[in-house]
Design a protein around this motif. Structure first.
Motif, PDB file in Angstrom:
ATOM      1  N   VAL A 263       2.651  11.894  13.988  1.00  0.00           N
ATOM      2  CA  VAL A 263       2.687  11.682  12.543  1.00  0.00           C
ATOM      3  C   VAL A 263       3.017  10.229  12.239  1.00  0.00           C
ATOM      4  O   VAL A 263       4.002   9.684  12.763  1.00  0.00           O
ATOM      5  N   GLN A 264       2.193   9.613  11.422  1.00  0.00           N
ATOM      6  CA  GLN A 264       2.475   8.290  10.872  1.00  0.00           C
ATOM      7  C   GLN A 264       2.947   8.479   9.438  1.00  0.00           C
ATOM      8  O   GLN A 264       2.181   8.919   8.576  1.00  0.00           O
ATOM      9  N   VAL A 265       4.203   8.183   9.187  1.00  0.00           N
ATOM     10  CA  VAL A 265       4.788   8.392   7.870  1.00  0.00           C
ATOM     11  C   VAL A 265       4.349   7.268   6.929  1.00  0.00           C
ATOM     12  O   VAL A 265       4.427   6.087   7.296  1.00  0.00           O
ATOM     13  N   PRO A 266       3.866   7.598   5.734  1.00  0.00           N
ATOM     14  CA  PRO A 266       3.556   6.541   4.764  1.00  0.00           C
ATOM     15  C   PRO A 266       4.778   5.666   4.507  1.00  0.00           C
ATOM     16  O   PRO A 266       5.919   6.125   4.556  1.00  0.00           O
ATOM     17  N   THR A 267       4.547   4.411   4.233  1.00  0.00           N
ATOM     18  CA  THR A 267       5.626   3.432   4.085  1.00  0.00           C
ATOM     19  C   THR A 267       6.616   3.837   2.995  1.00  0.00           C
ATOM     20  O   THR A 267       6.229   4.220   1.891  1.00  0.00           O
ATOM     21  N   TRP A 268       7.899   3.748   3.343  1.00  0.00           N
ATOM     22  CA  TRP A 268       8.963   3.901   2.353  1.00  0.00           C
ATOM     23  C   TRP A 268       9.448   2.518   1.944  1.00  0.00           C
ATOM     24  O   TRP A 268       9.548   1.611   2.774  1.00  0.00           O
ATOM     25  N   SER A 269       9.763   2.357   0.667  1.00  0.00           N
ATOM     26  CA  SER A 269      10.274   1.091   0.141  1.00  0.00           C
ATOM     27  C   SER A 269      11.653   1.312  -0.463  1.00  0.00           C
ATOM     28  O   SER A 269      11.862   2.268  -1.212  1.00  0.00           O
ATOM     29  N   VAL A 270      12.596   0.422  -0.120  1.00  0.00           N
ATOM     30  CA  VAL A 270      13.925   0.402  -0.744  1.00  0.00           C
ATOM     31  C   VAL A 270      14.084  -0.975  -1.363  1.00  0.00           C
ATOM     32  O   VAL A 270      14.174  -1.982  -0.648  1.00  0.00           O
ATOM     33  N   ARG A 271      14.081  -1.036  -2.690  1.00  0.00           N
ATOM     34  CA  ARG A 271      13.994  -2.324  -3.389  1.00  0.00           C
ATOM     35  C   ARG A 271      15.182  -2.525  -4.322  1.00  0.00           C
ATOM     36  O   ARG A 271      15.525  -1.639  -5.108  1.00  0.00           O
ATOM     37  N   ARG A 272      15.789  -3.704  -4.257  1.00  0.00           N
ATOM     38  CA  ARG A 272      16.825  -4.097  -5.208  1.00  0.00           C
ATOM     39  C   ARG A 272      16.190  -4.856  -6.357  1.00  0.00           C
ATOM     40  O   ARG A 272      15.271  -5.657  -6.156  1.00  0.00           O
ATOM     41  N   ALA A 273      16.683  -4.611  -7.574  1.00  0.00           N
ATOM     42  CA  ALA A 273      16.120  -5.265  -8.753  1.00  0.00           C
ATOM     43  C   ALA A 273      17.201  -5.421  -9.811  1.00  0.00           C
ATOM     44  O   ALA A 273      18.219  -4.724  -9.806  1.00  0.00           O
ATOM     45  N   ALA A 274      16.947  -6.349 -10.752  1.00  0.00           N
ATOM     46  CA  ALA A 274      17.933  -6.656 -11.783  1.00  0.00           C
ATOM     47  C   ALA A 274      17.918  -5.664 -12.930  1.00  0.00           C
ATOM     48  O   ALA A 274      18.859  -5.613 -13.725  1.00  0.00           O
ATOM     49  N   SER A 275      16.841  -4.866 -13.062  1.00  0.00           N
ATOM     50  CA  SER A 275      16.740  -3.926 -14.169  1.00  0.00           C
ATOM     51  C   SER A 275      15.935  -2.711 -13.734  1.00  0.00           C
ATOM     52  O   SER A 275      15.252  -2.736 -12.702  1.00  0.00           O
ATOM     53  N   LEU A 276      15.995  -1.663 -14.542  1.00  0.00           N
ATOM     54  CA  LEU A 276      15.252  -0.441 -14.237  1.00  0.00           C
ATOM     55  C   LEU A 276      13.748  -0.711 -14.265  1.00  0.00           C
ATOM     56  O   LEU A 276      13.003  -0.249 -13.390  1.00  0.00           O
ATOM     57  N   GLU A 277      13.287  -1.476 -15.253  1.00  0.00           N
ATOM     58  CA  GLU A 277      11.861  -1.769 -15.356  1.00  0.00           C
ATOM     59  C   GLU A 277      11.372  -2.547 -14.137  1.00  0.00           C
ATOM     60  O   GLU A 277      10.316  -2.247 -13.578  1.00  0.00           O
ATOM     61  N   ALA A 278      12.143  -3.547 -13.721  1.00  0.00           N
ATOM     62  CA  ALA A 278      11.752  -4.343 -12.560  1.00  0.00           C
ATOM     63  C   ALA A 278      11.798  -3.521 -11.279  1.00  0.00           C
ATOM     64  O   ALA A 278      11.043  -3.779 -10.334  1.00  0.00           O
TER      65      ALA A 278
END
Length: 324
Positions: free
Chosen positions: A247-262
């Protein structure tokens, strides 16, 4: 006088003594170790302090690696068992920008039973995001692969474009799509319209966790609180009709941002690319009258049982009232 120590604490202490007897007399400083010997109960409330979900009745190993201020562990599920990485077979190599973790063997039953299998996880930075790609292999069909993330601060939670709320000390589970497979309810997972969840801190800064899949496949997001942060499970489920030992798992992203929209904007940009969504401004198939529409109304007429909510005369009356 009765000893106040609990049976659970006694068993954990005896297990630690037994394991310690097998270690060499000189043990390196744990802070210098690449592989962190964490377990399913590390850094979370035991017992839970709020709404909770069923768990293993024993500590399940979750050897993890630290990268970009987060700690990543991995679990593999088949149709007959759950597996962790075998810490004695785990290696990690890389630098501050990219890291590869490999486990040449798996384990089950709380680390008591070894199993043939291999997991390779590749972590790298992409601006303010950490991207995680996982490949899992076993000698039997794999049902799901979980990425366990620690280092996510406590805060308000939001999912699928919804507004943030304070879960207090409750554990929270979301499933995509349709609550992870239950369209009509009776499922403990809440539904989400797209596989992205956000933690919003008190100062408004956010951490977004999202799947960058290009197909509609089941994802689950499980938030388990601790004193300082969440233990988060990011679950990718393989299509149930496929017998896939690799199984190749689709990429997971963990992202920090300054606001909910960003925090959520990159996820929606991915959806537009992956599913070829044209922007409203550039659509050539939208006539002028469609662009001038400001309201669409759907009225409920007859229910499938035959019950009439509105007949045509009543619908016309409602539409005239709205138009006025």
């Amino acid at each position: 006088m009765r000893d106040p120590i609990s049976r659970r604490d006694w068993l954990m202490a005896m297990g630690a003594v037994g394991a310690g007897a097998m270690l060499p007399s000189t043990v390196p400083d744990p802070t210098s170790l690449t592989i962190l010997p964490l377990s399913s109960t590390s850094e979370v409330f035991v017992p839970p302090r709020g709404r909770a979900f069923m768990k293993f009745s024993f500590d399940f190993p979750e050897p993890s690696v630290e990268f970009a201020g987060l700690r990543f562990g991995f679990l593999v599920f088949t149709r007959e068992n759950a597996y962790a990485l075998d810490e004695s077979a785990v290696t990690a190599a890389g630098n501050g920008d990219a890291l590869t973790l490999t486990s040449a063997r798996l384990t089950s039953a709380g680390g008591q039973v070894k199993a043939e299998g291999r997991v390779e996880a590749r972590l790298h930075k992409d601006g303010e995001a950490v991207l995680c790609d996982v490949t899992a292999q076993m000698d039997q069909p794999i049902k799901a692969v979980t990425v366990v993330v620690r280092g996510i601060p406590r805060g308000k939670l939001a999912a699928g474009g919804g507004g943030p709320f304070d879960p207090k000390d409750d554990e929270v589970l979301w499933g995509y799509p349709f609550g992870g497979g239950d369209l009509f309810g009776d499922n403990t997972a809440w539904g989400m319209g797209t596989p992205v969840a956000v933690v919003q801190a008190g100062d408004g800064t956010c951490v977004a966790l999202s799947s960058l899949d290009d197909r509609v496949r089941t994802k689950r997001f499980y938030f388990q609180p601790g004193e300082q942060g969440y233990r988060v499970e990011l679950v990718h489920e393989v299509e149930g009709w496929l017998d896939r030992p690799n199984v190749q798992v689709p990429t997971w992203s963990v992202r920090r941002a300054a606001s909910l929209e960003a925090a959520v904007a990159p996820h929606y940009a991915h959806l537009a690319r992956a599913y070829n969504f044209p922007s409203w401004e550039t659509r050539s198939d939208a006539p002028d009258w469609l662009r001038r529409i400001r309201l669409v109304v759907t009225l409920h007429g007859m229910h499938f049982t035959g019950y009439l909510f509105n007949d045509y005369a009543r619908m016309l009356e409602i539409l005239r009232w709205i138009a006025g």
